[in-house]
Design a protein around this motif. Structure first.
Motif, PDB file in Angstrom:
ATOM      1  N   GLU A   1      38.664  29.674  36.581  1.00 27.89           N
ATOM      2  CA  GLU A   1      39.438  29.258  35.410  1.00 27.89           C
ATOM      3  C   GLU A   1      40.544  30.262  35.132  1.00 27.89           C
ATOM      4  O   GLU A   1      41.683  29.888  34.851  1.00 27.89           O
ATOM      5  N   ARG A   2      40.232  31.553  35.212  1.00 28.31           N
ATOM      6  CA  ARG A   2      41.235  32.605  34.987  1.00 28.31           C
ATOM      7  C   ARG A   2      42.351  32.512  36.031  1.00 28.31           C
ATOM      8  O   ARG A   2      43.534  32.546  35.689  1.00 28.31           O
ATOM      9  N   LEU A   3      41.969  32.362  37.300  1.00 25.39           N
ATOM     10  CA  LEU A   3      42.982  32.237  38.346  1.00 25.39           C
ATOM     11  C   LEU A   3      43.830  30.990  38.150  1.00 25.39           C
ATOM     12  O   LEU A   3      45.048  31.018  38.317  1.00 25.39           O
ATOM     13  N   GLY A   4      43.179  29.881  37.816  1.00 24.88           N
ATOM     14  CA  GLY A   4      43.902  28.634  37.599  1.00 24.88           C
ATOM     15  C   GLY A   4      44.920  28.752  36.479  1.00 24.88           C
ATOM     16  O   GLY A   4      46.057  28.281  36.593  1.00 24.88           O
ATOM     17  N   GLU A   5      44.527  29.399  35.388  1.00 23.45           N
ATOM     18  CA  GLU A   5      45.451  29.588  34.270  1.00 23.45           C
ATOM     19  C   GLU A   5      46.618  30.479  34.672  1.00 23.45           C
ATOM     20  O   GLU A   5      47.764  30.219  34.320  1.00 23.45           O
ATOM     21  N   ARG A   6      46.323  31.543  35.413  1.00 25.72           N
ATOM     22  CA  ARG A   6      47.377  32.481  35.823  1.00 25.72           C
ATOM     23  C   ARG A   6      48.340  31.853  36.825  1.00 25.72           C
ATOM     24  O   ARG A   6      49.536  32.126  36.808  1.00 25.72           O
ATOM     25  N   LEU A   7      47.820  30.997  37.690  1.00 29.50           N
ATOM     26  CA  LEU A   7      48.648  30.399  38.736  1.00 29.50           C
ATOM     27  C   LEU A   7      49.330  29.098  38.309  1.00 29.50           C
ATOM     28  O   LEU A   7      50.220  28.622  39.007  1.00 29.50           O
ATOM     29  N   ALA A   8      48.914  28.536  37.186  1.00 27.72           N
ATOM     30  CA  ALA A   8      49.527  27.282  36.721  1.00 27.72           C
ATOM     31  C   ALA A   8      50.983  27.532  36.367  1.00 27.72           C
ATOM     32  O   ALA A   8      51.332  28.603  35.850  1.00 27.72           O
ATOM     33  N   PRO A   9      51.831  26.530  36.642  1.00 28.91           N
ATOM     34  CA  PRO A   9      53.235  26.716  36.263  1.00 28.91           C
ATOM     35  C   PRO A   9      53.349  26.865  34.752  1.00 28.91           C
ATOM     36  O   PRO A   9      52.577  26.277  34.003  1.00 28.91           O
ATOM     37  N   THR A  10      54.283  27.695  34.336  1.00 29.35           N
ATOM     38  CA  THR A  10      54.479  27.864  32.894  1.00 29.35           C
ATOM     39  C   THR A  10      55.155  26.633  32.333  1.00 29.35           C
ATOM     40  O   THR A  10      55.943  25.968  33.006  1.00 29.35           O
ATOM     41  N   ARG A  11      54.814  26.336  31.106  1.00 26.55           N
ATOM     42  CA  ARG A  11      55.388  25.161  30.446  1.00 26.55           C
ATOM     43  C   ARG A  11      56.781  25.500  29.946  1.00 26.55           C
ATOM     44  O   ARG A  11      57.036  26.621  29.529  1.00 26.55           O
ATOM     45  N   PRO A  12      57.671  24.512  29.946  1.00 36.52           N
ATOM     46  CA  PRO A  12      59.001  24.770  29.393  1.00 36.52           C
ATOM     47  C   PRO A  12      58.905  25.111  27.908  1.00 36.52           C
ATOM     48  O   PRO A  12      57.964  24.709  27.229  1.00 36.52           O
ATOM     49  N   SER A  13      59.874  25.848  27.404  1.00 39.31           N
ATOM     50  CA  SER A  13      59.840  26.289  26.019  1.00 39.31           C
ATOM     51  C   SER A  13      59.862  25.118  25.037  1.00 39.31           C
ATOM     52  O   SER A  13      59.502  25.277  23.885  1.00 39.31           O
ATOM     53  N   SER A  14      60.277  23.942  25.479  1.00 36.56           N
ATOM     54  CA  SER A  14      60.319  22.778  24.599  1.00 36.56           C
ATOM     55  C   SER A  14      58.969  22.089  24.483  1.00 36.56           C
ATOM     56  O   SER A  14      58.833  21.104  23.790  1.00 36.56           O
ATOM     57  N   ALA A  15      57.949  22.634  25.165  1.00 38.46           N
ATOM     58  CA  ALA A  15      56.618  22.017  25.098  1.00 38.46           C
ATOM     59  C   ALA A  15      56.102  22.061  23.669  1.00 38.46           C
ATOM     60  O   ALA A  15      56.364  23.008  22.938  1.00 38.46           O
ATOM     61  N   ASN A  16      55.370  21.056  23.299  1.00 39.98           N
ATOM     62  CA  ASN A  16      54.804  20.993  21.964  1.00 39.98           C
ATOM     63  C   ASN A  16      53.713  22.041  21.836  1.00 39.98           C
ATOM     64  O   ASN A  16      52.719  22.006  22.530  1.00 39.98           O
ATOM     65  N   PRO A  17      53.859  23.010  20.911  1.00 46.35           N
ATOM     66  CA  PRO A  17      52.873  24.084  20.815  1.00 46.35           C
ATOM     67  C   PRO A  17      51.487  23.600  20.393  1.00 46.35           C
ATOM     68  O   PRO A  17      50.511  24.259  20.651  1.00 46.35           O
ATOM     69  N   THR A  18      51.385  22.444  19.786  1.00 48.61           N
ATOM     70  CA  THR A  18      50.078  21.965  19.367  1.00 48.61           C
ATOM     71  C   THR A  18      49.290  21.373  20.524  1.00 48.61           C
ATOM     72  O   THR A  18      48.104  21.140  20.411  1.00 48.61           O
ATOM     73  N   THR A  19      49.957  21.095  21.655  1.00 48.56           N
ATOM     74  CA  THR A  19      49.243  20.531  22.804  1.00 48.56           C
ATOM     75  C   THR A  19      49.085  21.540  23.922  1.00 48.56           C
ATOM     76  O   THR A  19      48.556  21.242  24.952  1.00 48.56           O
TER      77      THR A  19
END
Length: 160
Positions: free
Chosen positions: A141-159
Motif C-alpha cells: 500500500e505504501r509503495l502503491g501510494e508513493r508510485l501512483a501518479p500525482t493528481r492535478p492541482s484541480s482535483a477535488n480535495p474532498t475526493t
C-alpha cells in the motif's frame, strides 16, 4: 554515481522479481485453463462488477488497472469481441466513453472467481502468517501510494 544495492537489498529484489513473476504466470495459467480469461480480463471484470452501474470511464479504468490508454483500448476491444463488456458514450460527457459489464461478462466472472480465489489462496495466502499478510499489505500500500501518479492541482480535495 548511483550507489549499488547491498547484498541484502539485491537478494530481496531478486526474490521479489522472480517469485512475483512465477506467481503471476501460475495464476494466469490456471485462470486460462479454467475460464479462458487472462488476468487482465479478470481484473477488468472485477473492477466493473464493483463499480456503480457496473460501468467505469475508460480513463478511470486505465488508471486503476495501471494500463496505458492504448493497452486498455486493446484489452476492452478483445473483451467486446467475446461479449464480456461493451463501450458506451458517457451519459454526462459524450466525448468520453465508459466500459460496461455485460450479463455474459458478469456470469463469466462469477464462474471464474471461485477457482481464481482458490489459486490465490493456494499459491500465496496459505503460505503467509497473519503478521506477514499485514506486513505485505502495509508495504505494498505504501509503495502503491508513493508510485501512483500525482493528481492535478484541480482535483477535488474532498475526493482525494
Amino acid at each position: 554515481m548511483t550507489q549499488s544495492l547491498n547484498s541484502a537489498q539485491l537478494a530481496c529484489w531478486r526474490a521479489y522479481i522472480e517469485s512475483s513473476q512465477r506467481l503471476f504466470n501460475q495464476l494466469e495459467d490456471e485462470l486460462r485453463a479454467a475460464s479462458d480469461l487472462n488476468l487482465g480480463d479478470y481484473q477488468v471484470l472485477v473492477l466493473l462488477s464493483e463499480a456503480p452501474g457496473q460501468r467505469l470511464r475508460m480513463g478511470e479504468l486505465a488508471g486503476r488497472l495501471v494500463f496505458s490508454p492504448s493497452r486498455l483500448t486493446y484489452q476492452i476491444s478483445s473483451m467486446e469481441k467475446r461479449g464480456l463488456v461493451t463501450r458506451q458514450p458517457c451519459p454526462d460527457d459524450r466525448r468520453g466513453s465508459e466500459a460496461v459489464l455485460t450479463a455474459a461478462g458478469l456470469l463469466t466472472l462469477q464462474r471464474a472467481a471461485p477457482q481464481h480465489a482458490a489459486s490465490v489462496r493456494e499459491h500465496l495466502m496459505d503460505d503467509l502468517s497473519e503478521a506477514e499478510l499485514g506486513t505485505l499489505t502495509r508495504v505494498f500500500e505504501r509503495l502503491g501510494e508513493r508510485l501512483a501518479p500525482t493528481r492535478p492541482s484541480s482535483a477535488n480535495p474532498t475526493t482525494s
